[in-house]
Motif scaffolding. Structure first.
Motif, short mmCIF file in Angstrom:
data_model
loop_
_atom_site.label_atom_id
_atom_site.label_comp_id
_atom_site.label_asym_id
_atom_site.label_seq_id
_atom_site.Cartn_x
_atom_site.Cartn_y
_atom_site.Cartn_z
N ASP B 210 0.84 -1.10 0.07
CA ASP B 210 -0.02 0.05 -0.07
C ASP B 210 0.97 1.42 0.04
O ASP B 210 2.01 1.10 0.67
N THR B 211 0.49 2.62 -0.70
CA THR B 211 0.95 3.56 -0.46
C THR B 211 0.08 4.86 -0.85
O THR B 211 -0.90 4.53 -1.57
N VAL B 212 0.57 5.95 -0.30
CA VAL B 212 -0.13 7.24 -0.66
C VAL B 212 0.77 7.59 -1.99
O VAL B 212 1.63 6.83 -2.50
N TYR B 213 -0.07 8.46 -2.81
CA TYR B 213 0.60 9.04 -4.10
C TYR B 213 1.90 9.33 -3.78
O TYR B 213 2.20 10.15 -2.95
N PHE B 214 3.10 8.54 -4.33
CA PHE B 214 4.19 8.91 -4.13
C PHE B 214 5.30 8.65 -5.35
O PHE B 214 5.90 7.95 -5.66
N PRO B 215 5.28 10.02 -5.93
CA PRO B 215 6.14 10.11 -7.35
C PRO B 215 7.44 9.65 -7.20
O PRO B 215 8.17 9.34 -8.34
N GLU B 216 8.28 9.52 -6.12
CA GLU B 216 9.49 9.19 -5.98
C GLU B 216 9.98 7.85 -6.45
O GLU B 216 11.04 7.56 -6.74
N ILE B 217 8.77 7.06 -6.53
CA ILE B 217 9.09 5.51 -7.29
C ILE B 217 9.11 5.76 -8.63
O ILE B 217 9.81 4.54 -9.26
N ILE B 218 8.81 6.84 -9.30
CA ILE B 218 8.80 6.66 -10.82
C ILE B 218 9.99 6.40 -11.39
O ILE B 218 10.23 5.57 -12.57
N PRO B 219 11.27 6.97 -11.23
CA PRO B 219 12.51 6.55 -11.91
C PRO B 219 12.62 5.03 -11.93
O PRO B 219 13.21 4.44 -12.88
N GLN B 220 12.32 4.35 -10.83
CA GLN B 220 12.69 2.91 -10.33
C GLN B 220 11.75 2.25 -11.56
O GLN B 220 12.34 0.99 -11.68
N ILE B 221 10.50 2.75 -11.88
CA ILE B 221 9.63 1.74 -12.58
C ILE B 221 9.35 2.21 -13.95
O ILE B 221 8.61 1.63 -14.71
N THR B 232 -6.97 2.47 -3.46
CA THR B 232 -7.90 2.20 -2.45
C THR B 232 -9.23 3.05 -2.82
O THR B 232 -10.33 2.46 -2.46
N PHE B 233 -9.05 4.14 -3.27
CA PHE B 233 -10.11 5.07 -3.23
C PHE B 233 -10.60 5.65 -4.65
O PHE B 233 -9.58 5.75 -5.77
N LEU B 234 -11.67 6.19 -5.01
CA LEU B 234 -11.83 7.01 -6.03
C LEU B 234 -11.41 8.68 -5.68
O LEU B 234 -11.38 8.84 -4.48
N LYS B 235 -11.13 9.38 -6.60
CA LYS B 235 -10.77 10.73 -6.24
C LYS B 235 -11.82 11.43 -5.33
O LYS B 235 -11.53 12.38 -4.84
N GLU B 236 -13.14 11.09 -5.46
CA GLU B 236 -13.99 11.81 -4.54
C GLU B 236 -13.82 11.61 -3.45
O GLU B 236 -14.25 12.30 -2.23
N HIS B 237 -12.88 10.46 -2.81
CA HIS B 237 -12.58 10.38 -1.33
C HIS B 237 -11.16 10.65 -1.56
O HIS B 237 -10.49 9.86 -0.34
N GLN B 238 -10.46 11.61 -1.84
CA GLN B 238 -9.06 12.09 -2.11
C GLN B 238 -8.64 12.37 -0.49
O GLN B 238 -7.50 11.76 -0.14
N GLU B 239 -9.58 13.01 0.13
CA GLU B 239 -9.32 13.46 1.73
C GLU B 239 -8.85 12.11 2.40
O GLU B 239 -8.04 12.04 3.27
N LEU B 240 -9.74 11.07 2.22
CA LEU B 240 -9.41 9.66 3.08
C LEU B 240 -8.09 9.07 2.26
O LEU B 240 -7.56 8.39 3.21
N ALA B 241 -7.89 9.12 1.10
CA ALA B 241 -6.72 8.66 0.78
C ALA B 241 -5.57 9.43 1.42
O ALA B 241 -4.67 8.67 1.98
N ILE B 242 -5.32 10.33 1.45
CA ILE B 242 -4.42 11.30 2.07
C ILE B 242 -4.28 10.96 3.73
O ILE B 242 -3.38 10.44 4.26
N LYS B 243 -5.60 10.81 4.22
CA LYS B 243 -5.62 10.50 5.84
C LYS B 243 -4.96 8.91 6.11
O LYS B 243 -4.39 8.82 7.03
N THR B 244 -5.43 8.15 5.18
CA THR B 244 -5.12 6.66 5.53
C THR B 244 -3.73 6.03 4.76
O THR B 244 -3.24 5.12 4.80
#
Lengths: 301, 301
Positions: B210-221, B232-244
């Motif tokens: 699991d991960t929050v939006y984490f663009p640091e992984i982009i170079p590796q992949i 885990t979520f749709l963007k309508e629940h963006q605040e939940l994504a950030i919180k969890t």
């Protein structure tokens, strides 16, 4: 008293064979007995209102009896549980569960109380005004307890016609049901037995798994209503039963017979057998009232 | 390369929604990635020959990603496994598993090797002549890694007609496939590129959950064949994504787009959504090749 078999198979979970777990509904309580992997899914499948479970009894720390516990405890947290949860099980169970919760940085937000057992004598584990639960020390490869659930005797029943005839004031009814003699409107003492009937007989249930044939338990379970006794093997595999400290169907039935129980339920079958009717047949050699546990089966006791 | 989704749902196991676990078949290896409760049953249901699993990669120590591990390890013992088993996961995983096995007095009879991770930089976890596996540090509520599986380039392919025309002796074929120039029967040096074809392009698979939006992984992949990224979520629940510390489908697709991956597989859906096509639709806003994980689904990559 209602017993729901969530799983009754030994060792490894399979698609159609769940490891040990049962729910006993008795006098408003929902007691969970053992919690093999996948128990939380079985609870949902069997439509048990599992938020009502406040006491979980774990017989021993082999995986097929407790690997589902940490998941269930975590799920309770995710569902926002607030009610206290009591877990009774062998010494070490607290460390095993708390370590895993700690690693996941996910402690419970409800009170989680562990009651660790290490006595080799029966102990009273839980008691209220309606029911008592005691441990039944068993003999297996690791420290193991069965559990004995007993309803307490209910109040005596008013024999309404007799009460009226005896000219007793209604305000005494509560006392009468508690078994007291009372004085009637004419000043005469009325013997309680003349105006009451016996309550429904109290029921009792013993869970005995896993264990080798262990007749030492007989005095503790004599005359109980229902006994669940493991029968991992048939007698043709007696040597395996001895080696792995499990019982045969014949041995389970011998215990049931000697203890004069009402009904014997067999379970914890080894995966090597296809037709479980052989277990019933073998048990019937020495004991008549034999039932076979099945995943998802409900027994009204 | 074949990916079998054993479970792709977040949090608590349900009858029809299994927690995270996948099997990646790559160059003869069977790698197990995460192991939520019930994984061993899913392995059987999906007919995976799980005795062949020799390496298990655990992303993090939340229950829905590792509560099935101890049961699987125990089952391997009961089935008489002899082959070595390697477990890669966060520091603490060894203690959690060994404590439970010790409590059950049931240590494994096969070599069980733990490789505990605590680095915040990518590490090479496994490598042989055909494949490599590296960790992908992610950002979640607890220490978490994704995993990057890469095939090594295969041998060059003989261009049989060209080889014959070049009058090269058969005994050189092995060297030619390894990329060497060779001397033909006439004593002339033949350039390797004239008599060989490029091998099949090497494939690669990244598991990020699991991960929050984490663009640091982009170079590796960047440029990998297939990315599994949690949504885990749709963007309508963006605040939940950030919180969890989880991601939305849009965020997963943004990572896929920026990293120019071939295909994005979405999964780890929250239980609040009914129709997973919404995840695909949302991801398609920024990335075209989107697949939806489903329990039991097999992807040929």
């Amino acid at each position: 008293m209602k017993l729901t078999i969530l799983g009754c198979h030994s060792a490894t979970p399979r698609w159609d064979a769940h490891p040990t777990s049962q729910v006993l509904e008795i006098k408003g309580h929902l007691f969970l007995i053992d919690c093999g992997e996948g128990t939380q899914v079985q609870l949902r499948k069997c439509k048990v209102k599992f938020a009502r479970i406040r006491h979980i009894f774990i017989s021993h720390l082999h995986g097929d009896h407790f690997f589902g516990l940490v998941g269930l405890i975590s799920t309770f947290r995710l569902l926002g549980r607030e009610a206290e949860l009591n877990v009774y099980g062998p010494k070490g169970i607290k460390e095993a569960i708390t370590l895993q919760l700690k690693l996941g940085n996910s402690w419970t937000n409800y009170p989680l109380l562990f009651h660790e057992l290490d006595s080799k004598e029966p102990e009273l584990l839980f008691e209220d005004d309606k029911v008592s639960v005691a441990s039944i020390p068993l003999k297996h490869r690791v420290y193991t307890n069965g559990f004995l659930f007993r309803e307490k005797p209910g109040e005596r029943k008013l024999d309404i016609n007799a009460v009226k005839e005896a000219n007793v004031n209604m305000s005494y009814y509560h006392k009468i049901k508690q078994g007291f003699d009372v004085v009637n409107e004419d000043g005469i003492t009325i013997d309680n037995s003349k105006i009451t009937l016996d309550p429904e007989p109290s029921k009792s249930y013993a869970f005995c798994s896993d264990t080798v044939y262990f007749p030492e338990i007989i005095p503790q379970i004599t005359n109980i209503t229902t006994l669940y006794h493991e029968s991992t093997f048939l007698k043709e595999h007696q040597e395996l039963a001895i080696k792995t400290k499990h019982s045969t169907a014949l041995e389970a039935a011998t215990i049931a017979s000697e203890a004069n129980v009402g009904t014997l339920i067999l379970g914890h079958y080894s995966g090597r057998y296809g037709n479980y009717e052989h277990f019933r047949k073998e048990a019937n050699e020495v004991f008549e009232n034999v039932e076979l546990a099945e995943d998802g089966k409900v027994f009204k006791l």
